[in-house]
Enzyme design. Sequence first.
Site, mmCIF file in Angstrom:
data_model
loop_
_atom_site.group_PDB
_atom_site.id
_atom_site.type_symbol
_atom_site.label_atom_id
_atom_site.label_comp_id
_atom_site.label_asym_id
_atom_site.label_seq_id
_atom_site.Cartn_x
_atom_site.Cartn_y
_atom_site.Cartn_z
ATOM 1 N N HIS A 261 4.195 4.404 -8.649
ATOM 2 C CA HIS A 261 3.670 5.772 -7.868
ATOM 3 C C HIS A 261 4.975 6.482 -8.036
ATOM 4 O O HIS A 261 5.037 7.803 -7.433
ATOM 5 C CB HIS A 261 3.278 5.671 -6.467
ATOM 6 N N CYS B 91 10.370 16.515 -15.832
ATOM 7 C CA CYS B 91 10.221 17.622 -16.312
ATOM 8 C C CYS B 91 8.737 18.041 -16.883
ATOM 9 O O CYS B 91 8.101 17.051 -17.367
ATOM 10 C CB CYS B 91 11.060 18.004 -17.761
ATOM 11 N N ALA C 280 6.817 -7.865 8.533
ATOM 12 C CA ALA C 280 7.436 -8.449 7.026
ATOM 13 C C ALA C 280 8.960 -8.909 7.011
ATOM 14 O O ALA C 280 9.087 -9.944 6.157
ATOM 15 C CB ALA C 280 7.372 -7.142 5.985
ATOM 16 N N LEU D 194 0.721 -6.750 8.566
ATOM 17 C CA LEU D 194 0.334 -7.034 9.932
ATOM 18 C C LEU D 194 -0.838 -7.357 10.474
ATOM 19 O O LEU D 194 -1.019 -8.116 11.351
ATOM 20 C CB LEU D 194 1.156 -5.767 10.397
ATOM 21 N N GLU D 195 -1.810 -7.007 9.673
ATOM 22 C CA GLU D 195 -3.112 -7.238 9.807
ATOM 23 C C GLU D 195 -3.913 -7.244 8.446
ATOM 24 O O GLU D 195 -3.363 -6.577 7.578
ATOM 25 C CB GLU D 195 -3.825 -6.288 10.807
ATOM 26 N N GLY E 147 2.412 -5.582 2.918
ATOM 27 C CA GLY E 147 2.487 -4.413 3.548
ATOM 28 C C GLY E 147 1.568 -3.312 2.793
ATOM 29 O O GLY E 147 1.917 -2.167 3.042
ATOM 30 N N THR E 148 0.552 -3.640 2.226
ATOM 31 C CA THR E 148 -0.540 -2.688 1.607
ATOM 32 C C THR E 148 -1.735 -2.469 2.649
ATOM 33 O O THR E 148 -2.217 -3.319 3.125
ATOM 34 C CB THR E 148 -0.963 -3.200 0.078
ATOM 35 N N SER E 149 -2.442 -1.355 2.380
ATOM 36 C CA SER E 149 -3.544 -1.022 3.234
ATOM 37 C C SER E 149 -4.921 -1.390 2.394
ATOM 38 O O SER E 149 -5.786 -1.695 3.224
ATOM 39 C CB SER E 149 -3.582 0.557 3.154
ATOM 40 N N CYS F 87 15.300 21.821 -16.762
ATOM 41 C CA CYS F 87 15.250 20.431 -17.529
ATOM 42 C C CYS F 87 16.522 20.396 -18.363
ATOM 43 O O CYS F 87 16.895 21.173 -19.031
ATOM 44 C CB CYS F 87 14.086 20.156 -18.222
#
Length: 230
Positions: free
Chosen positions: A106, A114, A216, A199-200, A172-174, A133
């Site tokens: 991401h 640029c 984590a 966590l869940e 740690g991903t949703s 740039c």
Amino acid sequence: MSNIVILTGAGISAESGIETFRADTGLWAQHRVEDVATPEGFARDPARVVAFYNGRRSQAASVAPNAAHDALARLEAAHAGEVLVVTQNVDDLHERSGSNNLIHMHGALNSALCGACEHRWPAPLEMQVGQKCPACNAPAARPDIVWFGEMPYQMDRIFAALSRADIFVAIGTSGNVYPAAGFVAEAARAGARTLEINLEPSAVGSQFDDALLGPATQTVPEWVDSILAG
């Protein structure tokens, strides 16, 4: 000798003090996605977008990697097979812990892009609207962040790694953001053993073979120790 692909999300950096997006008090509760994380938002109000990422860059620079980041760097250094970390995060905490085989799918806060020629260069702590740039001199600098509606980076390399993975781990991903949320299914189709550390359970938690639930900074070092112990 196993090949390991690890997907990390906001949960791994939260314990370092990086704000998450999807928590009740997270960044998307404070800012409209349309305003700060779309090409249209940047075209409409570039000053707002640049200021948003300047703030995030400053915050990231003020915190340190945690035990989970350190454990993944230790795994890469000590494991006999390939270890690839694919992160949805735009901070540089993995690099600062020593991870080298790393994909920022991401984008990255410490990179500028640029909009005219796609040249990349190190972003200053405070970017300016209309910054030129260094390659083509166009006043078209933008944060090197994948916004909603844009294609994540290095997808061919990621899918190639998933196709040969023996172990796939999401930390740690949703499980709400695609294409990353589909990686577990891709790895499973290739025969990988899959593990979620969170966590869940995430939105795709039921697709994993196993789960480790907890912070984590505790669960990731424990898992790394178990892999290195054989």
